[in-house]
Scaffold this active site. Sequence first.
Site, mmCIF file in Angstrom:
data_model
loop_
_atom_site.group_PDB
_atom_site.id
_atom_site.type_symbol
_atom_site.label_atom_id
_atom_site.label_comp_id
_atom_site.label_asym_id
_atom_site.label_seq_id
_atom_site.Cartn_x
_atom_site.Cartn_y
_atom_site.Cartn_z
ATOM 1 N N GLU A 1 -5.983 7.240 -3.901
ATOM 2 C CA GLU A 1 -5.697 8.369 -3.003
ATOM 3 C C GLU A 1 -6.750 9.456 -3.148
ATOM 4 O O GLU A 1 -7.211 10.046 -2.159
ATOM 5 C CB GLU A 1 -4.308 8.937 -3.323
ATOM 6 C CG GLU A 1 -3.679 9.711 -2.178
ATOM 7 C CD GLU A 1 -3.279 8.826 -1.013
ATOM 8 O OE1 GLU A 1 -4.053 8.809 -0.023
ATOM 9 O OE2 GLU A 1 -2.230 8.176 -1.076
ATOM 10 N N CYS B 1 0.824 -1.208 0.000
ATOM 11 C CA CYS B 1 0.000 0.000 0.000
ATOM 12 C C CYS B 1 0.864 1.267 0.000
ATOM 13 O O CYS B 1 1.523 1.570 -0.969
ATOM 14 C CB CYS B 1 -0.985 -0.058 1.166
ATOM 15 S SG CYS B 1 -2.402 1.038 0.959
ATOM 16 N N HIS B 2 0.911 2.015 1.111
ATOM 17 C CA HIS B 2 1.812 3.175 1.196
ATOM 18 C C HIS B 2 3.205 2.775 1.681
ATOM 19 O O HIS B 2 4.102 3.621 1.745
ATOM 20 C CB HIS B 2 1.242 4.236 2.145
ATOM 21 C CG HIS B 2 0.040 4.954 1.609
ATOM 22 N ND1 HIS B 2 -1.246 4.491 1.802
ATOM 23 C CD2 HIS B 2 -0.073 6.092 0.883
ATOM 24 C CE1 HIS B 2 -2.102 5.323 1.227
ATOM 25 N NE2 HIS B 2 -1.424 6.295 0.654
#
Length: 225
Positions: free
Chosen positions: A162, A131-132
């Site tokens: 996002e 993910c991030h």
Amino acid sequence: MTKRILFVFTSANQTLTGASTGWYLPEAAHPYYILAPHFTIDFASPAGPNPPVDEYSVQTFPDDIGKFLENSEVQKKLSTTKKLSEVNPDDYDAIFYVGGHGPVLDLAVDPVNIKLASQFYRTGKLVAAVCHGPAALVGATDESGKSIFAGKAFTGFSNVEEEQVGKVKDIPFLLEDKISSLGGKYEKAAEPWGPKVVVAGNLITGQNPASAHPIGEAILQALQK
């Protein structure tokens, strides 16, 4: 001898707009369920013990509370989480970066983390992020000083995702754009929020929360070779 994996968590608890953040519950929990029966897992973060969990993720994934947050072994690991500065990469076979918006804020620019991630990569050890989490690797370089993403396929939280969560202004950069600018070749699931994992040599990345389980499987497969 049992292989060892280092799970790295963010220590950031606020976004640029002051919203609360942290690490994202299923992105730690799901890989942990898959990997813990096979390997020794240690936790680390920039600031050490009790890295902040994203409260929204706790509310959104209640099934993971009992299995992970209330698991006595996990609680002990969280309360004794090492500082990144205390980690010796020689002790581990793989490093895994848990997602949440936090990594974009602290791990992306943390010099201790950048050095650590580069060391893992340069010695051919498995480097994984979901993910991030790949934001933690934007400063990592290979032996020639090039980005570890240069010329490689990768995935991570997409610009569209996002925008859909309304967090564009909460972070200093969009993951998809940033890593693409480093020479990475971005790949994503056919639809937003679909699972996607990309394996590029010793670099494994996952797109979003739905990718947390499959990235755990991919790490397991890579370490059992």
